[in-house]
Design a protein around this motif. Structure first.
Motif, PDB file in Angstrom:
ATOM      1  N   THR A  35      12.694 -21.595   1.339  1.00 12.01           N
ATOM      2  CA  THR A  35      11.843 -20.360   1.161  1.00 12.01           C
ATOM      3  C   THR A  35      12.466 -19.222   1.840  1.00 12.01           C
ATOM      4  N   SER A  36      13.278 -19.688   3.025  1.00 10.93           N
ATOM      5  CA  SER A  36      13.870 -18.581   3.556  1.00 10.93           C
ATOM      6  C   SER A  36      14.740 -17.783   3.209  1.00 10.93           C
ATOM      7  N   ARG A  37      15.305 -16.686   3.917  1.00  6.95           N
ATOM      8  CA  ARG A  37      16.267 -15.633   3.313  1.00  6.95           C
ATOM      9  C   ARG A  37      17.824 -16.133   3.622  1.00  6.95           C
ATOM     10  N   ALA A  38      17.777 -17.560   4.110  1.00  9.81           N
ATOM     11  CA  ALA A  38      19.200 -18.073   3.973  1.00  9.81           C
ATOM     12  C   ALA A  38      19.998 -17.929   2.636  1.00  9.81           C
ATOM     13  N   VAL A  39      21.209 -17.802   2.697  1.00 10.66           N
ATOM     14  CA  VAL A  39      22.043 -17.495   1.474  1.00 10.66           C
ATOM     15  C   VAL A  39      22.811 -18.833   1.165  1.00 10.66           C
ATOM     16  N   LEU A  40      22.950 -19.311   0.013  1.00  6.68           N
ATOM     17  CA  LEU A  40      23.352 -20.496  -0.443  1.00  6.68           C
ATOM     18  C   LEU A  40      24.992 -20.294  -0.649  1.00  6.68           C
ATOM     19  N   ARG A  41      25.788 -21.057  -0.222  1.00  2.18           N
ATOM     20  CA  ARG A  41      27.190 -20.788   0.103  1.00  2.18           C
ATOM     21  C   ARG A  41      27.606 -22.051  -0.603  1.00  2.18           C
ATOM     22  N   ALA A  75       9.647 -30.158   0.153  1.00  2.21           N
ATOM     23  CA  ALA A  75       8.743 -29.164  -0.718  1.00  2.21           C
ATOM     24  C   ALA A  75       9.555 -27.935  -0.568  1.00  2.21           C
ATOM     25  N   GLY A  76      10.509 -27.741   0.262  1.00  4.58           N
ATOM     26  CA  GLY A  76      11.339 -26.374   0.426  1.00  4.58           C
ATOM     27  C   GLY A  76      10.522 -25.281   0.708  1.00  4.58           C
ATOM     28  N   THR A  77       9.539 -25.386   1.534  1.00  5.32           N
ATOM     29  CA  THR A  77       8.788 -24.426   2.172  1.00  5.32           C
ATOM     30  C   THR A  77       9.278 -23.919   3.355  1.00  5.32           C
ATOM     31  N   GLY A  78      10.249 -24.342   3.954  1.00  2.67           N
ATOM     32  CA  GLY A  78      10.738 -24.083   5.271  1.00  2.67           C
ATOM     33  C   GLY A  78      11.303 -22.599   5.276  1.00  2.67           C
ATOM     34  N   LEU A  79      11.410 -21.949   6.425  1.00  4.37           N
ATOM     35  CA  LEU A  79      11.404 -20.490   6.856  1.00  4.37           C
ATOM     36  C   LEU A  79      12.765 -20.241   7.395  1.00  4.37           C
ATOM     37  N   THR A  80      13.670 -21.445   7.867  1.00  8.65           N
ATOM     38  CA  THR A  80      14.973 -21.170   8.716  1.00  8.65           C
ATOM     39  C   THR A  80      16.056 -21.569   8.003  1.00  8.65           C
ATOM     40  N   GLY A  81      16.074 -21.860   6.824  1.00  8.61           N
ATOM     41  CA  GLY A  81      17.325 -22.385   6.093  1.00  8.61           C
ATOM     42  C   GLY A  81      17.832 -23.581   6.357  1.00  8.61           C
ATOM     43  N   PHE A 131     -10.289 -36.772   8.960  1.00  9.71           N
ATOM     44  CA  PHE A 131      -9.280 -35.801   8.536  1.00  9.71           C
ATOM     45  C   PHE A 131      -7.904 -35.861   9.440  1.00  9.71           C
ATOM     46  N   PHE A 132      -7.093 -35.164   8.839  1.00  4.28           N
ATOM     47  CA  PHE A 132      -5.440 -35.191   9.374  1.00  4.28           C
ATOM     48  C   PHE A 132      -5.478 -33.723  10.021  1.00  4.28           C
ATOM     49  N   PRO A 133      -5.166 -33.828  11.309  1.00  8.20           N
ATOM     50  CA  PRO A 133      -5.299 -32.649  12.250  1.00  8.20           C
ATOM     51  C   PRO A 133      -4.302 -31.409  11.905  1.00  8.20           C
ATOM     52  N   PRO A 134      -3.083 -31.950  11.688  1.00  6.50           N
ATOM     53  CA  PRO A 134      -2.128 -30.616  11.493  1.00  6.50           C
ATOM     54  C   PRO A 134      -2.417 -29.806  10.224  1.00  6.50           C
ATOM     55  N   ASP A 135      -2.525 -28.395  10.424  1.00  4.69           N
ATOM     56  CA  ASP A 135      -2.982 -27.568   9.213  1.00  4.69           C
ATOM     57  C   ASP A 135      -2.022 -26.621   9.298  1.00  4.69           C
ATOM     58  N   PRO A 136      -0.964 -26.739   8.747  1.00  2.00           N
ATOM     59  CA  PRO A 136      -0.020 -25.370   8.522  1.00  2.00           C
ATOM     60  C   PRO A 136      -0.495 -24.550   7.414  1.00  2.00           C
ATOM     61  N   ALA A 137      -0.361 -23.154   7.576  1.00  2.00           N
ATOM     62  CA  ALA A 137      -0.575 -22.204   6.356  1.00  2.00           C
ATOM     63  C   ALA A 137      -0.278 -22.717   5.213  1.00  2.00           C
ATOM     64  N   SER A 138       0.739 -23.382   4.775  1.00  2.00           N
ATOM     65  CA  SER A 138       1.440 -23.791   3.485  1.00  2.00           C
ATOM     66  C   SER A 138       0.865 -25.209   3.431  1.00  2.00           C
ATOM     67  N   ALA A 139      -0.242 -25.539   3.912  1.00  2.00           N
ATOM     68  CA  ALA A 139      -0.804 -27.049   3.836  1.00  2.00           C
ATOM     69  C   ALA A 139      -0.767 -27.416   2.198  1.00  2.00           C
ATOM     70  N   ARG A 140      -1.107 -26.720   1.450  1.00  2.00           N
ATOM     71  CA  ARG A 140      -1.453 -26.957  -0.069  1.00  2.00           C
ATOM     72  C   ARG A 140       0.106 -27.053  -0.750  1.00  2.00           C
ATOM     73  N   MET A 141       1.185 -26.828   0.157  1.00  2.00           N
ATOM     74  CA  MET A 141       2.496 -26.984  -0.729  1.00  2.00           C
ATOM     75  C   MET A 141       3.546 -27.891   0.338  1.00  2.00           C
ATOM     76  N   CYS A 142       3.341 -27.874   1.666  1.00  2.00           N
ATOM     77  CA  CYS A 142       4.174 -28.505   2.411  1.00  2.00           C
ATOM     78  C   CYS A 142       3.854 -29.949   2.403  1.00  2.00           C
ATOM     79  N   THR A 143       4.953 -30.697   2.865  1.00  2.00           N
ATOM     80  CA  THR A 143       4.654 -32.276   2.772  1.00  2.00           C
ATOM     81  C   THR A 143       4.524 -32.595   4.176  1.00  2.00           C
ATOM     82  N   VAL A 144       3.956 -33.866   4.369  1.00  2.00           N
ATOM     83  CA  VAL A 144       3.877 -34.625   5.727  1.00  2.00           C
ATOM     84  C   VAL A 144       5.382 -34.762   6.418  1.00  2.00           C
TER      85      VAL A 144
END
Length: 454
Positions: A35-41, A75-81, A131-144
């Protein structure tokens, strides 16, 4: 090996994966990007869907033998390519390795495969009072697995730390296909080097995590309380955060949204919020004294210039905070950075970001895990090469500002491909050399997520 030989050698993988080896470009496409702005080459050679550690081992052994670069996809939710595919490379998808192997309530541990969705693990644990403590804003989409690979933090970080604080042990497949196990179920373990921590945050450059044993915590008793406080200036909000973190009433969550962010989120997810002039703090307290702690925190905010405060049993404000990324993206704010500063420097960094925004003539939205000084600034820019380049210059200036205040170029998103040019701004030459030597030792043919993270 040339492209023709690589294609021919795929027959070996076909025997292992059957129809789980995909070569159709249209089917590969969604797994070739994040989900980053990196361009596929270029175009990847193939996609494999792993369902077991043995699958990952076979895929990496093949790639190692044939010197094929591998991108690892959760899940492809990364923001840095970091999960972008390589031209002529192999895409290794872990989304089917999504099983919660077991929950050990007595020892407060869970064993999971890397493709388990973070929020789903948390839900399963809560059914057992944990409960599992880590709680990224994308928790409903991202993977452990992705959380571990980037050492993600999230909303509860101020109270429970980052992902590494919740990892007990790992199973990792190395670049040549060997399987390594690191860590222990015990709290204390000083046997050999701390290999577990080496893989946490390594962004898939040293090995592929195929199983994790994570630590859980008891769900606090009582009803949580959500608090909010509006400020006329970001600096006032920053000073309030410093006072809260240094005070006696400690929150589970402490988030900041500047006025622009609140305006955009409110238009995207209407909740009746009044947009503040400067910023809004939102957070949550837990435990039997949650209400008392929330009232104490809002009193601290009022003492530091808050113009309006409130406490509620509803968590709607935190849900709105979780929607910040899609809301900002919908309004064209897509060029972002993830930096961290000491909490005491928050007021100064907000002032500096405002000056940078004015100097460049571009609006900047900032949301933050304020309790640990982790800021996410997003720049408004047209989706053109020129607009992106101009926004990147703003991001670079914000990053340099964070470093000048004793901060870091990334608090939780990682480096990936988009932030590699910033590494020398924070790390000295010796530190970079040591990290690259470790990479070379574990991945001598450079097939695992090459040219990223370090």
């Amino acid at each position: 090996m040339d492209q023709g030989a690589r294609v021919e050698s795929l027959q070996q993988l076909q025997q292992v994966f059957g129809d789980r080896l995909v070569r159709d470009p249209d089917l590969i496409a969604p797994y070739a990007i994040d989900t980053s702005r990196a361009v596929l080459r270029g175009a990847p050679l193939a996609l494999v869907f792993a369902e077991s550690t043995a699958d990952v081992s076979a895929a990496l052994a093949w790639a190692h033998e044939h010197r094929v670069p591998v991108s690892v996809r959760g899940a492809g939710t990364g923001l840095t390519g970091g999960a972008m595919a390589y031209d002529g490379g192999l895409v290794l998808s872990l989304e089917r390795m999504n099983r919660i192997v077991g929950i050990d309530a007595e020892n407060r541990l869970a064993v999971v495969q890397p493709g388990v969705i973070t929020a789903e693990l948390d839900t399963a644990c809560r059914e057992r009072g944990l409960f599992f403590p880590p709680d990224p804003a994308s928790a409903r989409m991202c993977t452990v697995g992705g959380n571990i690979a980037t050492n993600a933090g999230g909303l509860r970080c101020v109270a429970h730390g980052v992902t590494t604080d919740s990892v007990a042990a790992l199973e990792v497949v190395l670049a040549d296909g060997r399987v390594l196990r690191a860590g222990a179920l015990t709290r204390k373990n000083v046997v050999g080097y701390d290999l577990k921590s080496l893989f946490i945050g390594s962004e898939g450059t040293l090995g592929v995590i195929t199983e994790a044993t994570v630590r859980l915590k008891p769900v606090p008793p009582g009803t949580p309380r959500t608090f909010r406080a509006s400020f006329d200036t970001l600096e006032d909000a920053g000073r309030a955060v410093t006072a809260i973190v240094g005070g006696t009433a400690q929150p589970e969550v402490l988030e900041l949204m500047d006025a622009l962010s609140v305006e955009i989120i409110e238009s995207f997810y209407p909740s009746g919020l009044t947009v503040p002039r400067g910023a809004m703090l939102v957070g949550q307290t837990a435990g039997l004294d949650a209400a008392e702690k929330a009232e104490g925190i809002t009193a601290v905010c009022a003492a530091h210039g808050a113009t309006d405060t409130g406490v509620s049993e509803s968590d709607a404000l935190l849900e709105a905070r979780r929607l910040s990324n899609p809301a900002l993206n919908a309004r064209g704010l897509k060029i972002s950075c993830d930096v961290g500063v000491p909490v005491a420097a928050l007021a100064e960094v907000f002032r500096g970001i405002a000056e940078i925004s004015e100097r460049h003539g571009r609006r900047v939205s900032t949301v933050a895990h304020a309790g640990d000084g982790n800021l996410h600034s997003t720049v408004e820019a047209p989706d053109t090469p020129e607009g992106i380049a101009a926004a990147d210059r703003v991001i670079d200036d914000i990053t340099r500002l964070a470093i000048s205040l004793g901060g870091t170029i990334s608090g939780e998103h990682g480096i990936g491909s988009l932030k590699r040019h910033e590494l020398p701004w924070q790390l000295d030459e010796a530190a970079i050399d040591v990290q690259r030597a470790i990479k070379a030792a574990l991945d001598p043919r450079g097939i695992l997520t090459p040219d990223r993270a370090i």
